[in-house]
Design a protein around this motif. Sequence first.
Motif, PDB file in Angstrom:
ATOM      1  N   ALA A 155       5.291  -8.320   8.306  1.00  0.00           N
ATOM      2  CA  ALA A 155       5.463  -8.879   7.221  1.00  0.00           C
ATOM      3  C   ALA A 155       5.477  -7.082   6.732  1.00  0.00           C
ATOM      4  CB  ALA A 155       4.533  -9.129   6.058  1.00  0.00           C
ATOM      5  N   ASN A 156       6.763  -6.894   6.426  1.00  0.00           N
ATOM      6  CA  ASN A 156       6.758  -5.328   5.679  1.00  0.00           C
ATOM      7  C   ASN A 156       7.448  -5.334   4.167  1.00  0.00           C
ATOM      8  OD1 ASN A 156       6.282  -3.400   7.408  1.00  0.00           O
ATOM      9  ND2 ASN A 156       7.394  -4.431   8.699  1.00  0.00           N
ATOM     10  N   PHE A 157       6.851  -4.848   3.372  1.00  0.00           N
ATOM     11  CA  PHE A 157       7.161  -5.059   1.681  1.00  0.00           C
ATOM     12  C   PHE A 157       6.465  -4.431   0.470  1.00  0.00           C
ATOM     13  CE2 PHE A 157       3.318  -7.766   2.340  1.00  0.00           C
ATOM     14  CZ  PHE A 157       3.081  -8.345   1.074  1.00  0.00           C
ATOM     15  N   THR A 158       6.960  -4.362   0.051  1.00  0.00           N
ATOM     16  CA  THR A 158       6.311  -3.125  -1.679  1.00  0.00           C
ATOM     17  C   THR A 158       6.178  -4.091  -2.645  1.00  0.00           C
ATOM     18  OG1 THR A 158       7.948  -1.462  -0.991  1.00  0.00           O
ATOM     19  CG2 THR A 158       7.252  -1.397  -3.170  1.00  0.00           C
ATOM     20  N   VAL A 159       5.032  -3.650  -3.467  1.00  0.00           N
ATOM     21  CA  VAL A 159       4.621  -4.326  -4.723  1.00  0.00           C
ATOM     22  C   VAL A 159       4.097  -3.314  -6.023  1.00  0.00           C
ATOM     23  CG1 VAL A 159       2.786  -6.827  -4.133  1.00  0.00           C
ATOM     24  CG2 VAL A 159       2.292  -4.837  -3.884  1.00  0.00           C
ATOM     25  N   LYS A 160       4.481  -3.343  -6.391  1.00  0.00           N
ATOM     26  CA  LYS A 160       4.446  -2.436  -8.289  1.00  0.00           C
ATOM     27  C   LYS A 160       3.019  -2.655  -8.071  1.00  0.00           C
ATOM     28  CE  LYS A 160       8.785  -1.688  -9.184  1.00  0.00           C
ATOM     29  NZ  LYS A 160       9.784  -0.575  -9.980  1.00  0.00           N
ATOM     30  N   ARG A 161       2.238  -1.270  -8.115  1.00  0.00           N
ATOM     31  CA  ARG A 161       0.150  -1.669  -8.976  1.00  0.00           C
ATOM     32  C   ARG A 161       0.527  -1.684 -10.151  1.00  0.00           C
ATOM     33  NH1 ARG A 161      -2.943   2.960 -10.057  1.00  0.00           N
ATOM     34  NH2 ARG A 161      -1.591   5.006 -10.341  1.00  0.00           N
ATOM     35  N   GLY A 162       1.140  -1.400 -11.364  1.00  0.00           N
ATOM     36  CA  GLY A 162       1.734  -2.029 -12.377  1.00  0.00           C
ATOM     37  C   GLY A 162       1.408  -3.382 -12.795  1.00  0.00           C
ATOM     38  N   GLU A 163       2.883  -3.771 -12.107  1.00  0.00           N
ATOM     39  CA  GLU A 163       2.349  -5.399 -12.280  1.00  0.00           C
ATOM     40  C   GLU A 163       1.250  -5.839 -12.003  1.00  0.00           C
ATOM     41  OE1 GLU A 163       6.062  -6.684  -9.824  1.00  0.00           O
ATOM     42  OE2 GLU A 163       7.605  -5.588 -11.455  1.00  0.00           O
ATOM     43  N   PHE A 164       0.465  -5.313 -10.895  1.00  0.00           N
ATOM     44  CA  PHE A 164      -1.524  -6.363 -11.483  1.00  0.00           C
ATOM     45  C   PHE A 164      -2.028  -5.479 -12.084  1.00  0.00           C
ATOM     46  CE2 PHE A 164       1.472  -7.414  -7.557  1.00  0.00           C
ATOM     47  CZ  PHE A 164       1.171  -8.741  -7.246  1.00  0.00           C
ATOM     48  N   ASP A 165      -1.337  -4.982 -13.042  1.00  0.00           N
ATOM     49  CA  ASP A 165      -3.409  -3.931 -13.605  1.00  0.00           C
ATOM     50  C   ASP A 165      -3.472  -3.370 -13.200  1.00  0.00           C
ATOM     51  OD1 ASP A 165      -3.173  -4.217 -16.480  1.00  0.00           O
ATOM     52  OD2 ASP A 165      -5.181  -4.800 -16.878  1.00  0.00           O
ATOM     53  N   ILE A 166      -2.941  -2.491 -12.499  1.00  0.00           N
ATOM     54  CA  ILE A 166      -4.154  -1.602 -11.662  1.00  0.00           C
ATOM     55  C   ILE A 166      -3.107  -0.059 -12.099  1.00  0.00           C
ATOM     56  CG2 ILE A 166      -4.737  -0.657 -10.276  1.00  0.00           C
ATOM     57  CD1 ILE A 166      -3.833  -3.842  -7.852  1.00  0.00           C
TER      58      ILE A 166
END
Length: 187
Positions: A155-166
């Motif tokens: 799996a290759n994907f991107t998450v936004k750390r701001g959406e996880f309160d980081i």
Amino acid sequence: MKMVALATLAAFLTVGTARAAENYKVDPVHSSVIFGVRHANIGNVYGRFDDFSGAVTLDDADASKDSISFEIQAASVNTRVAKRDEHLRSPDFLNARQYPKISFKSTSVKKGENNVLEVTGDLTLHGVTRAVTIPVQILGTGQFPPGTPRVGMEANFTVKRGEFDIKGMPGAVGDEIRLIVAVEAAK
């Protein structure tokens, strides 16, 4: 003769059922979890997680019966720089003491083209759970060692750390975290 026919039918149905949904356990020795993030909008920094586990259920006949669950120990972050790893474990980033696990549990799976599954599920990171959809490519199947069925997936994907309160070090550390989860899972 009737008994032989019934025994043959029973054996066929048992084999058919066993093949319908196959359960696998992630083999951490032959798997990797890698991440990358922009540093100061200049270059990319990469790291990995060393401690993780997971389970996969695949049903060739009905992808809606497939499931994937995965768990990463946040404290196992490893960028090969001890001081940076310590900072990534801190409340500025992963807060590994308060949120020791990063987890994913699928809620639905759909078959796509070219051996790609569209896997939707709940990703929990830094104490925040969000629904995400991740493309998971089935790379192949085989036996290793002989007699041990395996499946390879990536799996290759991107998450936004701001959406996880980081929120640590905005500007110096990019918001997008690119992840590669390469798995071999064995029965």
